[in-house]
Structures are given as structure tokens and as C-alpha cells.
Write an enzyme that holds these catalytic residues in place. Structure first.
Site, PDB file in Angstrom:
ATOM      1  NE  ARG A   1      -4.198  -1.721   1.840  1.00 44.72           N
ATOM      2  CZ  ARG A   1      -4.136  -2.789   2.636  1.00 44.72           C
ATOM      3  NH1 ARG A   1      -3.207  -2.867   3.563  1.00 44.72           N
ATOM      4  NH2 ARG A   1      -5.012  -3.756   2.490  1.00 44.72           N
TER       5      ARG A   1
ATOM      6  CE  LYS B   1       0.281  13.391 -15.260  1.00 43.81           C
ATOM      7  NZ  LYS B   1      -0.630  13.504 -16.412  1.00 43.81           N
TER       8      LYS B   1
ATOM      9  CD  GLU C   1       7.985  16.791 -23.335  1.00 46.52           C
ATOM     10  OE1 GLU C   1       7.311  17.741 -22.860  1.00 46.52           O
ATOM     11  OE2 GLU C   1       7.474  15.732 -23.761  1.00 46.52           O
TER      12      GLU C   1
ATOM     13  CE  LYS D   1       5.230  17.615 -14.728  1.00 46.84           C
ATOM     14  NZ  LYS D   1       5.296  16.312 -15.337  1.00 46.84           N
TER      15      LYS D   1
ATOM     16  CD  GLU E   1      -3.410  15.468 -15.561  1.00 48.44           C
ATOM     17  OE1 GLU E   1      -3.574  14.312 -15.195  1.00 48.44           O
ATOM     18  OE2 GLU E   1      -2.727  15.817 -16.541  1.00 48.44           O
TER      19      GLU E   1
ATOM     20  NE  ARG F   1       0.240  17.414 -13.250  1.00 51.99           N
ATOM     21  CZ  ARG F   1       0.672  16.713 -12.212  1.00 51.99           C
ATOM     22  NH1 ARG F   1       0.233  16.978 -11.010  1.00 51.99           N
ATOM     23  NH2 ARG F   1       1.528  15.744 -12.374  1.00 51.99           N
TER      24      ARG F   1
ATOM     25  CG  ASN G   1      -1.497  17.502 -21.409  1.00 54.05           C
ATOM     26  OD1 ASN G   1      -0.519  16.826 -21.117  1.00 54.05           O
ATOM     27  ND2 ASN G   1      -2.643  17.422 -20.771  1.00 54.05           N
TER      28      ASN G   1
ATOM     29  CG  HIS H   1       2.021  16.418 -24.744  1.00 56.67           C
ATOM     30  ND1 HIS H   1       2.808  17.543 -24.717  1.00 56.67           N
ATOM     31  CD2 HIS H   1       2.759  15.433 -24.166  1.00 56.67           C
ATOM     32  CE1 HIS H   1       3.962  17.247 -24.133  1.00 56.67           C
ATOM     33  NE2 HIS H   1       3.957  15.963 -23.798  1.00 56.67           N
TER      34      HIS H   1
ATOM     35  CG  HIS I   1      -1.465  10.616 -28.095  1.00 54.77           C
ATOM     36  ND1 HIS I   1      -0.798   9.650 -27.380  1.00 54.77           N
ATOM     37  CD2 HIS I   1      -2.643  10.063 -28.464  1.00 54.77           C
ATOM     38  CE1 HIS I   1      -1.541   8.568 -27.321  1.00 54.77           C
ATOM     39  NE2 HIS I   1      -2.669   8.785 -27.959  1.00 54.77           N
TER      40      HIS I   1
ATOM     41  CG  HIS J   1       6.842  11.963 -25.812  1.00 53.80           C
ATOM     42  ND1 HIS J   1       5.474  11.910 -26.008  1.00 53.80           N
ATOM     43  CD2 HIS J   1       7.050  12.934 -24.883  1.00 53.80           C
ATOM     44  CE1 HIS J   1       4.895  12.800 -25.225  1.00 53.80           C
ATOM     45  NE2 HIS J   1       5.830  13.433 -24.535  1.00 53.80           N
TER      46      HIS J   1
HETATM   47  N1  LIG Z   1       4.927  10.678 -15.216  1.00 52.04           N
HETATM   48  C1  LIG Z   1       4.965  11.736 -15.990  1.00 52.04           C
HETATM   49  O1  LIG Z   1       4.523  12.812 -15.623  1.00 52.04           O
HETATM   50  C2  LIG Z   1       5.593  11.608 -17.345  1.00 52.04           C
HETATM   51  C3  LIG Z   1       5.840  12.767 -18.101  1.00 52.04           C
HETATM   52  C4  LIG Z   1       6.464  12.621 -19.333  1.00 52.04           C
HETATM   53  C5  LIG Z   1       6.796  11.364 -19.807  1.00 52.04           C
HETATM   54  N2  LIG Z   1       6.539  10.260 -19.051  1.00 52.04           N
HETATM   55  C6  LIG Z   1       6.893   8.917 -19.519  1.00 52.04           C
HETATM   56  O2  LIG Z   1       8.294   8.849 -19.686  1.00 52.04           O
HETATM   57  C7  LIG Z   1       8.587   7.821 -20.628  1.00 52.04           C
HETATM   58  C8  LIG Z   1       9.676   8.296 -21.551  1.00 52.04           C
HETATM   59  O3  LIG Z   1      10.826   8.568 -20.785  1.00 52.04           O
HETATM   60  P1  LIG Z   1      12.268   8.659 -21.446  1.00 52.04           P
HETATM   61  O4  LIG Z   1      12.215   9.500 -22.649  1.00 52.04           O
HETATM   62  O5  LIG Z   1      13.191   9.043 -20.366  1.00 52.04           O
HETATM   63  O6  LIG Z   1      12.510   7.191 -21.995  1.00 52.04           O
HETATM   64  P2  LIG Z   1      13.220   5.882 -21.396  1.00 52.04           P
HETATM   65  O7  LIG Z   1      13.045   5.766 -19.937  1.00 52.04           O
HETATM   66  O8  LIG Z   1      12.751   4.750 -22.226  1.00 52.04           O
HETATM   67  O9  LIG Z   1      14.753   6.151 -21.689  1.00 52.04           O
HETATM   68  C9  LIG Z   1      15.186   6.230 -23.023  1.00 52.04           C
HETATM   69  C10 LIG Z   1      16.352   5.285 -23.312  1.00 52.04           C
HETATM   70  O10 LIG Z   1      17.528   5.859 -22.788  1.00 52.04           O
HETATM   71  C11 LIG Z   1      18.217   4.920 -21.966  1.00 52.04           C
HETATM   72  N3  LIG Z   1      18.874   5.724 -20.937  1.00 52.04           N
HETATM   73  C12 LIG Z   1      18.304   6.345 -19.902  1.00 52.04           C
HETATM   74  N4  LIG Z   1      19.200   7.097 -19.256  1.00 52.04           N
HETATM   75  C13 LIG Z   1      20.373   6.933 -19.889  1.00 52.04           C
HETATM   76  C14 LIG Z   1      21.677   7.478 -19.697  1.00 52.04           C
HETATM   77  N5  LIG Z   1      21.936   8.375 -18.741  1.00 52.04           N
HETATM   78  N6  LIG Z   1      22.658   7.070 -20.545  1.00 52.04           N
HETATM   79  C15 LIG Z   1      22.394   6.196 -21.547  1.00 52.04           C
HETATM   80  N7  LIG Z   1      21.178   5.676 -21.793  1.00 52.04           N
HETATM   81  C16 LIG Z   1      20.176   6.056 -20.966  1.00 52.04           C
HETATM   82  C17 LIG Z   1      17.157   3.993 -21.475  1.00 52.04           C
HETATM   83  O11 LIG Z   1      17.700   2.730 -21.146  1.00 52.04           O
HETATM   84  C18 LIG Z   1      16.222   3.923 -22.678  1.00 52.04           C
HETATM   85  O12 LIG Z   1      16.693   2.972 -23.589  1.00 52.04           O
HETATM   86  C19 LIG Z   1       7.289   7.490 -21.327  1.00 52.04           C
HETATM   87  O13 LIG Z   1       6.843   6.222 -20.896  1.00 52.04           O
HETATM   88  C20 LIG Z   1       6.340   8.581 -20.867  1.00 52.04           C
HETATM   89  O14 LIG Z   1       5.003   8.137 -20.786  1.00 52.04           O
HETATM   90  C21 LIG Z   1       5.946  10.373 -17.836  1.00 52.04           C
HETATM   91 ZN   LIG Z   2       5.708  14.917 -23.090  1.00 54.41          ZN
END
Ligand SMILES: NC(=O)c1ccc[n+]([C@@H]2O[C@H](COP(=O)([O-])OP(=O)(O)OC[C@H]3O[C@@H](n4cnc5c(N)ncnc54)[C@H](O)[C@@H]3O)[C@@H](O)[C@H]2O)c1
Ligand SMILES: [Zn+2]
Length: 364
Positions: free
Chosen positions: A121, A143, A185, A220, A230, A234, A238, A241, A245, A257
Site C-alpha cells: 500500500r 504521476k 520538452e 513544471k 490535474e 495542469r 499538454n 501533446h 500523441h 516522443h
Molecule cells: N509521469 C509523468 O509525468 C511523465 C511525463 C512525461 C513522460 N513520461 C513517460 O516517460 C517515458 C519516456 O521517458 P524517457 O524519454 O526518459 O525514456 P526511457 O526511460 O525509455 O529512456 C530512453 C532510453 O535511454 C536509456 N537511458 C536512460 N538514461 C540513460 C543514460 N543516462 N545514458 C544512456 N542511456 C540512458 C534507457 O535505457 C532507454 O533505452 C514514457 O513512458 C512517458 O510516458 C511520464
Molecule cells: Zn511529453
């Protein structure tokens, strides 16, 4: 080291930002009254680069860390991974006071964050973002969640971390394409509410990087503080987005992305221009800045109708109404549903260019 306080009802915490912070992770966790067993959850790529450093830092600070990994990639951000992680945490004999440390990009942050929100939990969460996107966006705001076969982020929770530690040094190993996607971003943050940041990126470049990241985190943070769950404001986050998307879906997620979000911002600016809401030249200013960082400004989907339909599957639609985040000026965006379909379709048509998002170029 920079310290950015986040104040959310019932959970105040800091974002620590700087060079070489991973070595000090254990100490900083200790200062947050964490102790005992801890699970460092990471993907295999990041664990290979930084797992040992994180484990050593925790051990030196008196923690009993266990490193738990899953394969890298969005396709592993799912409930199967979550179940395997629960088992690993039980094997490591974590208790309600033990921390989960999410070491990696947004995929790790969202997945490990969801595990921390639900295991026993809820156990304390420490976010250690290692991608630019995770530093400025995913790790901040609470989130967390995973994907279902039907769509992205369909299962989740709000889980504020106890601490965020962003070690900018880790970005040195981040593939260039991932870095650029994160910069989109950061540019978005400028357009939403920080003209100083936007002008800096447009005129001076991305350095000093710590300052740039700090401004994006603060933007942010400010929006999230105003609307932690949200319910309104908030939505401005987007920007780009809704269109982005749809472009991602039509490119079958081959496009990073951030690239899609950049193109989405251009479309939003075009719509705002058509409606007479935006400053003249706003679209050009955003496009010029994206181009400067080798980010695409056009989409490659010839049929506006297909994008329109793909936008209809965006879960951020509220009560069946399409909502748009539109920029009026740099630092000033509005959320509105009052946009006619033909205006959107025209903007989509005018921002089309075959190979516009140029995935070939971005294979590097
Ligand atoms: N929770 C939220 O508010 C929120 C906001 C935006 C995005 N997201 C989520 O984030 C995700 C995308 O995140 P991302 O772009 O970081 O992708 P990711 O976590 O897949 O990382 C991208 C790639 O880079 C590699 N990597 C990470 N750090 C590294 C480093 N320092 N050196 C070498 N390689 C490295 C990872 O292994 C992966 O292959 C999506 O799932 C999206 O939905 C969440
Ligand atoms: Zn985004």
C-alpha cells in the site's frame, strides 16, 4: 548543487540538481530520514552504466540496497514488469519503510513509481532521473503508471517522491537523439510559461545546462503546485501533446516522443494564428528554435483526417470534448475547446511535409 523545493499538500520534497550527485545519493536519502533496506529499480541499460555507483553510494550510507532490473524500452512499461518487480521486492524483504529508488528514464520512473505507490500500500519513492525528459518532466509531478495493450499510461496513481536527485553528469551517456527529444520538452516549458528560458534557448543555446534544466523543472513545479491532482491548470503542460500523441500513434511510436511534441507545438501555434489569438510570428519563433536543435517542425502524415481520428483516442479528452492548449505568446498559453474542426484540419494540412518528421535522419 541546486535545491528546488516542491510544496504539494501533504508532501514537501526537494529536487536536487547538479553534477556528480549519484555518488552522494545515499547521503541525501539519509537526510530525508530514509534508512534500512532499499530497492534500486532500473532498466538493464542504465543499471549497466550507473547501477554499481548507486549501490555503492547507498551501501556507504548504511543502506542495504538490492538492484532490480528489467529490459529497457516502453514495451516493458507494463503490468507484467510490475508483477515481477513486486516479487523481487518480496525476495529482497522490503518493508513498509524501505525505499524504492527509480534509477533511469521516464519508463523506469513511471514503472518503479507505480510499484512504490502500490507495494504494501505504498513505500517511499526516490526518483533518480537519468534522461533529460525524466529530469524536466517525468520525475516531477507525482504521476506514475504503466501502459495497457489498449493504450499508454492507462493504469496509474499519484505518488509524490520523498526526494528527486538529478545528476546532470549522467546525461553524458544519453544518446544524442534522446537528448534532443528532451530539449523539445524544455522548449515547451519556455513556451508555456518562461520567456526568459525560451529566449535563452533561442539565442544562447542549451548551456549552462544546469540552469536550463532548473528553469524547466521550476516551470513544471509551479504548474503542479497549483494543480497537484490535474483538475485544471495542469492541462497547459499538454501543449503540443494532443497533436503530438496522434503523430506518435501514426508513426507507430518510432518517433521519439519529444519530436512529436515539437511538431505538435507548431500545429498548435498555427491553429492559434488562424484564430487570431497568437502574436504574429509566434509559429516562426517556435519553429526556428526547434530547428536550431535539429528537431522536426513538420509531420509526415498526408491525411489530416487520420490525425484528427487518432486525436480522438487521446485519453486527455474530457467528456468527449476535444481540448486544445494554444499558445498566444511565448510564456502564455490557454486551454480551449472552442476550435472548429475545419481550422484544425487546415493547420494539419499546412504543416504536412513528406518525411516531415524525418525518422531516417534521427536514427543516429
Ligand atoms: N509521469 C509523468 O509525468 C511523465 C511525463 C512525461 C513522460 N513520461 C513517460 O516517460 C517515458 C519516456 O521517458 P524517457 O524519454 O526518459 O525514456 P526511457 O526511460 O525509455 O529512456 C530512453 C532510453 O535511454 C536509456 N537511458 C536512460 N538514461 C540513460 C543514460 N543516462 N545514458 C544512456 N542511456 C540512458 C534507457 O535505457 C532507454 O533505452 C514514457 O513512458 C512517458 O510516458 C511520464
Ligand atoms: Zn511529453
Amino acid at each position: 548543487m541546486e535545491k528546488i523545493p516542491v510544496e504539494i499538500p501533504d508532501s514537501n520534497y526537494n529536487v536536487l540538481l547538479g553534477d556528480g550527485l549519484l555518488d552522494e545519493l545515499g547521503q541525501h536519502m539519509q537526510r530525508c530520514s530514509l534508512s534500512g533496506r532499499a530497492a534500486i529499480i532500473s532498466d538493464e541499460t542504465v543499471a549497466g552504466l550507473y547501477g554499481e555507483c548507486a549501490v555503492n553510494s547507498l551501501t556507504e550510507a548504511g543502506f542495504e540496497p538490492t538492484l532490480v532490473t528489467f529490459p529497457a524500452g516502453e514495451e516493458y512499461k507494463n503490468l507484467d514488469t510490475v508483477r515481477q518487480l513486486y516479487h523481487a521486492l518480496l525476495d529482497a524483504r522490503l518493508d513498509r519503510g524501505s525505499a524504492v529508488v527509480a534509477l533511469g528514464g521516464g519508463v523506469v520512473g513511471d514503472t518503479a513509481g507505480f510499484v512504490a505507490a502500490t507495494f504494501l500500500r505504498g513505500v517511499p519513492l526516490v526518483q533518480v532521473p537519468t534522461t533529460l525528459l525524466a529530469m524536466v518532466d517525468a520525475s516531477v509531478g507525482g504521476k506514475v503508471g504503466v501502459d495497457l495493450p489498449q493504450g499508454k499510461n492507462l493504469v496509474g496513481a499519484f505518488k509524490q517522491p520523498a526526494l528527486i536527485v538529478a545528476d546532470v553528469t549522467t546525461l553524458e551517456t544519453l544518446p544524442e537523439r534522446q537528448f534532443r527529444a528532451g530539449l523539445a520538452e524544455v522548449i515547451k516549458a519556455g513556451v508555456i510559461g518562461d520567456p526568459t528560458l525560451f529566449d535563452h534557448l533561442a539565442r544562447e543555446g542549451r548551456d549552462p545546462l544546469v540552469w536550463v534544466i532548473r528553469r524547466a523543472i521550476e516551470l513544471k513545479r509551479d504548474v503542479v503546485q497549483e494543480d497537484p491532482f490535474e483538475s485544471g491548470r495542469r492541462a497547459v503542460l499538454n501543449l503540443g501533446h494532443t497533436f503530438g500523441h496522434a503523430i506518435e500513434v501514426l508513426n507507430e511510436y518510432r518517433l521519439p516522443h519529444g519530436f512529436a511534441v515539437g511538431v505538435g507545438m507548431i500545429i498548435a501555434a498555427r491553429v492559434a494564428g488562424e484564430l487570431g489569438m497568437a502574436d504574429p510570428g509566434l509559429e516562426t519563433r517556435i519553429a526556428d528554435t526547434l530547428k536550431q536543435y535539429d528537431l522536426p517542425i513538420r509531420h509526415n502524415e498526408a491525411s489530416p483526417g487520420r490525425i484528427w481520428n487518432a486525436m480522438g483516442t487521446d485519453k486527455k479528452r474530457k467528456a468527449g470534448v476535444r481540448r486544445y492548449v494554444l499558445p498566444r505568446a511565448i510564456g502564455d498559453v490557454v486551454v480551449t475547446s472552442d476550435v472548429r474542426r475545419d481550422v484544425v484540419l487546415r493547420a494539419l494540412k499546412e504543416t504536412y511535409e513528406p518525411q516531415g518528421t524525418d525518422p531516417a535522419r534521427s536514427e543516429s
